[in-house]
Design a protein around this motif. Structure first.
Motif, PDB file in Angstrom:
ATOM      1  N   PHE A 118      -0.994 -16.385 -21.397  1.00  0.00           N
ATOM      2  CA  PHE A 118      -0.231 -16.190 -22.637  1.00  0.00           C
ATOM      3  C   PHE A 118       1.211 -15.737 -22.371  1.00  0.00           C
ATOM      4  N   GLU A 119       1.626 -15.811 -21.099  1.00  0.00           N
ATOM      5  CA  GLU A 119       3.009 -15.552 -20.692  1.00  0.00           C
ATOM      6  C   GLU A 119       3.517 -14.208 -21.216  1.00  0.00           C
ATOM      7  N   PHE A 120       2.769 -13.193 -20.923  1.00  0.00           N
ATOM      8  CA  PHE A 120       3.163 -11.840 -21.312  1.00  0.00           C
ATOM      9  C   PHE A 120       4.464 -11.491 -20.601  1.00  0.00           C
ATOM     10  N   ASP A 121       5.548 -11.317 -21.373  1.00  0.00           N
ATOM     11  CA  ASP A 121       6.883 -11.241 -20.777  1.00  0.00           C
ATOM     12  C   ASP A 121       7.369  -9.802 -20.605  1.00  0.00           C
ATOM     13  N   VAL A 122       6.530  -8.965 -20.024  1.00  0.00           N
ATOM     14  CA  VAL A 122       6.883  -7.578 -19.723  1.00  0.00           C
ATOM     15  C   VAL A 122       6.772  -7.370 -18.220  1.00  0.00           C
ATOM     16  N   PHE A 154      -5.537   3.308 -10.217  1.00  0.00           N
ATOM     17  CA  PHE A 154      -4.497   2.282 -10.285  1.00  0.00           C
ATOM     18  C   PHE A 154      -3.318   2.828 -11.073  1.00  0.00           C
ATOM     19  N   TYR A 155      -2.113   2.442 -10.644  1.00  0.00           N
ATOM     20  CA  TYR A 155      -0.898   2.744 -11.381  1.00  0.00           C
ATOM     21  C   TYR A 155      -0.348   1.435 -11.941  1.00  0.00           C
ATOM     22  N   TRP A 156      -0.088   1.430 -13.249  1.00  0.00           N
ATOM     23  CA  TRP A 156       0.554   0.284 -13.894  1.00  0.00           C
ATOM     24  C   TRP A 156       1.880   0.796 -14.434  1.00  0.00           C
ATOM     25  N   VAL A 157       2.984   0.291 -13.928  1.00  0.00           N
ATOM     26  CA  VAL A 157       4.305   0.861 -14.190  1.00  0.00           C
ATOM     27  C   VAL A 157       5.193  -0.164 -14.897  1.00  0.00           C
ATOM     28  N   VAL A 158       5.776   0.253 -16.021  1.00  0.00           N
ATOM     29  CA  VAL A 158       6.611  -0.652 -16.822  1.00  0.00           C
ATOM     30  C   VAL A 158       7.936   0.038 -17.137  1.00  0.00           C
ATOM     31  N   PRO A 159       9.076  -0.610 -16.871  1.00  0.00           N
ATOM     32  CA  PRO A 159      10.380  -0.021 -17.213  1.00  0.00           C
ATOM     33  C   PRO A 159      10.612  -0.042 -18.722  1.00  0.00           C
ATOM     34  N   ARG A 215       3.037  23.842  -5.876  1.00  0.00           N
ATOM     35  CA  ARG A 215       2.035  23.163  -5.048  1.00  0.00           C
ATOM     36  C   ARG A 215       2.471  21.725  -4.868  1.00  0.00           C
ATOM     37  N   MET A 216       1.829  21.034  -3.942  1.00  0.00           N
ATOM     38  CA  MET A 216       2.162  19.639  -3.711  1.00  0.00           C
ATOM     39  C   MET A 216       0.919  18.882  -3.275  1.00  0.00           C
ATOM     40  N   GLU A 217       0.920  17.598  -3.517  1.00  0.00           N
ATOM     41  CA  GLU A 217      -0.180  16.734  -3.090  1.00  0.00           C
ATOM     42  C   GLU A 217       0.364  15.337  -2.818  1.00  0.00           C
ATOM     43  N   LYS A 218      -0.360  14.604  -1.996  1.00  0.00           N
ATOM     44  CA  LYS A 218       0.080  13.261  -1.623  1.00  0.00           C
ATOM     45  C   LYS A 218      -0.974  12.233  -2.018  1.00  0.00           C
ATOM     46  N   VAL A 219      -0.491  11.120  -2.552  1.00  0.00           N
ATOM     47  CA  VAL A 219      -1.346   9.985  -2.895  1.00  0.00           C
ATOM     48  C   VAL A 219      -0.834   8.778  -2.124  1.00  0.00           C
ATOM     49  N   THR A 220      -1.732   8.031  -1.519  1.00  0.00           N
ATOM     50  CA  THR A 220      -1.343   6.836  -0.781  1.00  0.00           C
ATOM     51  C   THR A 220      -1.953   5.603  -1.437  1.00  0.00           C
ATOM     52  N   GLY A 221      -1.317   4.457  -1.221  1.00  0.00           N
ATOM     53  CA  GLY A 221      -1.848   3.238  -1.813  1.00  0.00           C
ATOM     54  C   GLY A 221      -1.006   2.020  -1.493  1.00  0.00           C
ATOM     55  N   TRP A 222      -1.240   0.958  -2.245  1.00  0.00           N
ATOM     56  CA  TRP A 222      -0.631  -0.335  -1.951  1.00  0.00           C
ATOM     57  C   TRP A 222      -0.140  -1.002  -3.226  1.00  0.00           C
ATOM     58  N   PHE A 223       1.000  -1.644  -3.132  1.00  0.00           N
ATOM     59  CA  PHE A 223       1.513  -2.490  -4.201  1.00  0.00           C
ATOM     60  C   PHE A 223       0.667  -3.752  -4.282  1.00  0.00           C
ATOM     61  N   LEU A 224       0.343  -4.158  -5.504  1.00  0.00           N
ATOM     62  CA  LEU A 224      -0.483  -5.351  -5.732  1.00  0.00           C
ATOM     63  C   LEU A 224       0.349  -6.438  -6.415  1.00  0.00           C
ATOM     64  N   PRO A 225       1.017  -7.291  -5.653  1.00  0.00           N
ATOM     65  CA  PRO A 225       1.862  -8.322  -6.270  1.00  0.00           C
ATOM     66  C   PRO A 225       1.097  -9.294  -7.147  1.00  0.00           C
ATOM     67  N   LYS A 226      -0.168  -9.580  -6.813  1.00  0.00           N
ATOM     68  CA  LYS A 226      -0.938 -10.548  -7.603  1.00  0.00           C
ATOM     69  C   LYS A 226      -1.363  -9.979  -8.952  1.00  0.00           C
ATOM     70  N   TRP A 227      -1.331  -8.661  -9.083  1.00  0.00           N
ATOM     71  CA  TRP A 227      -1.661  -8.032 -10.359  1.00  0.00           C
ATOM     72  C   TRP A 227      -0.402  -7.524 -11.059  1.00  0.00           C
ATOM     73  N   SER A 228       0.752  -7.896 -10.557  1.00  0.00           N
ATOM     74  CA  SER A 228       2.022  -7.503 -11.161  1.00  0.00           C
ATOM     75  C   SER A 228       2.600  -8.713 -11.895  1.00  0.00           C
ATOM     76  N   LEU A 229       3.555  -8.442 -12.778  1.00  0.00           N
ATOM     77  CA  LEU A 229       4.133  -9.521 -13.595  1.00  0.00           C
ATOM     78  C   LEU A 229       5.640  -9.428 -13.654  1.00  0.00           C
ATOM     79  N   ASN A 230       6.285 -10.595 -13.633  1.00  0.00           N
ATOM     80  CA  ASN A 230       7.708 -10.711 -13.984  1.00  0.00           C
ATOM     81  C   ASN A 230       8.613  -9.806 -13.160  1.00  0.00           C
ATOM     82  N   PHE A 231       8.501  -9.900 -11.848  1.00  0.00           N
ATOM     83  CA  PHE A 231       9.405  -9.153 -10.984  1.00  0.00           C
ATOM     84  C   PHE A 231       9.969 -10.113  -9.947  1.00  0.00           C
ATOM     85  N   GLU A 232      11.121  -9.740  -9.395  1.00  0.00           N
ATOM     86  CA  GLU A 232      11.751 -10.555  -8.354  1.00  0.00           C
ATOM     87  C   GLU A 232      11.008 -10.385  -7.043  1.00  0.00           C
TER      88      GLU A 232
END
Length: 255
Positions: A60-64, A76-81, A236-253
């Motif tokens: 449906f060409e979600f343009d976000v 999972f983190y889903w991040v939108v500007p 206090r502080m804590e660290k989270v590690t992970g990976w970018f998922l390009p196949k689950w991302s949309l509309n980026f260079e």
């Protein structure tokens, strides 16, 4: 935005993430982040259902713009500007339209995701003056998919002092020949604030660890001095590690 609001789940973290710099419009500095928590036992089914939704976003060409990350803590983190808080209205309007199309197509995401995950939302601001990109700002890229988010929970009222120390880090890095880069995001609206999220990226954990060890070997004395100044402002502080998922991302260079 699975149904009416979970199209984009995280942290933070911050990186937490950013769009690629362009001449126009200006670089986005605010982001809404949805953090989605999945029980390990449900992860296989969640991945299956989420892929179905991703396919419908594309159909449906979600343009976000959506930047998606999987953490090593089964979330999972889903991040939108967004431009500002008013941008949330536009975002949820588009999400509602998408949800209507999905239902008309016979897909009920509420039923599909029932009992699979829970979410929380955060709004972040990219701290441009505290982030460090000596060769010019670059966005999340597919060649540096590994990410580390360090959550710095600051003492109340200590933001200015912490920023002053961070600027000393920047000044020092400007004086040496090293390749370390980072982004800092502050929690504008969320939980347990004031909080900064420091985001580092690399090809993989080994490469990031090698760079860290090299920096510590060559600059341990100065880093120790700066850290002593900085840590007094942290609860206090804590660290989270992970990976970018390009196949689950949309509309980026993609680079």
């Amino acid at each position: 935005m699975k149904t009416t609001g979970i199209i984009i789940c995280i942290f933070l973290f911050m990186g937490m993430v950013s769009l690629q710099a362009q001449e126009t419009p200006a670089m986005p500095e605010n982001f809404v982040v949805f953090e989605e928590f999945v029980q390990p036992a449900n992860l296989q089914e969640f991945n299956k259902v989420q892929q179905e939704v991703i396919d419908l976003w594309k159909k449906f060409e979600f343009d976000v713009p959506v930047f998606t990350y999987a953490t090593d803590a089964s979330s999972f983190y889903w991040v939108v500007p967004i431009e500002n808080f008013g941008g949330l209205d536009k975002l949820f309007t588009k999400t509602g339209e998408l949800n209507t199309k999905m239902k008309a197509d016979g897909y009920n995401s509420s039923e599909k995701f029932r009992d699979l995950s829970t979410t929380r939302e955060t709004i972040l601001h990219w701290e441009k003056d505290l982030s460090y990109h000596p060769n010019g700002y670059t966005s999340q890229t597919t060649d540096k998919r590994y990410c580390e988010w360090t959550f710095m929970y600051l003492k109340s009222g200590h933001q200015k002092e912490a920023a002053d120390v961070m600027k000393k880090y920047i000044e020092y890095f400007d004086s040496i020949e090293e390749t370390w880069e980072w982004d800092i995001y502050s929690v504008t609206l969320g939980y347990d604030s004031p909080c900064w999220i420091i985001m580092d990226r690399a090809e993989n954990p080994l490469e990031l660890n090698k760079l860290d060890m090299q920096l510590q070997k060559n600059h341990a004395e100065k880093f120790s001095e700066l850290w002593k100044e900085f840590q007094i402002h942290i609860r206090r502080m804590e660290k989270v590690t992970g990976w970018f998922l390009p196949k689950w991302s949309l509309n980026f260079e993609q680079e």
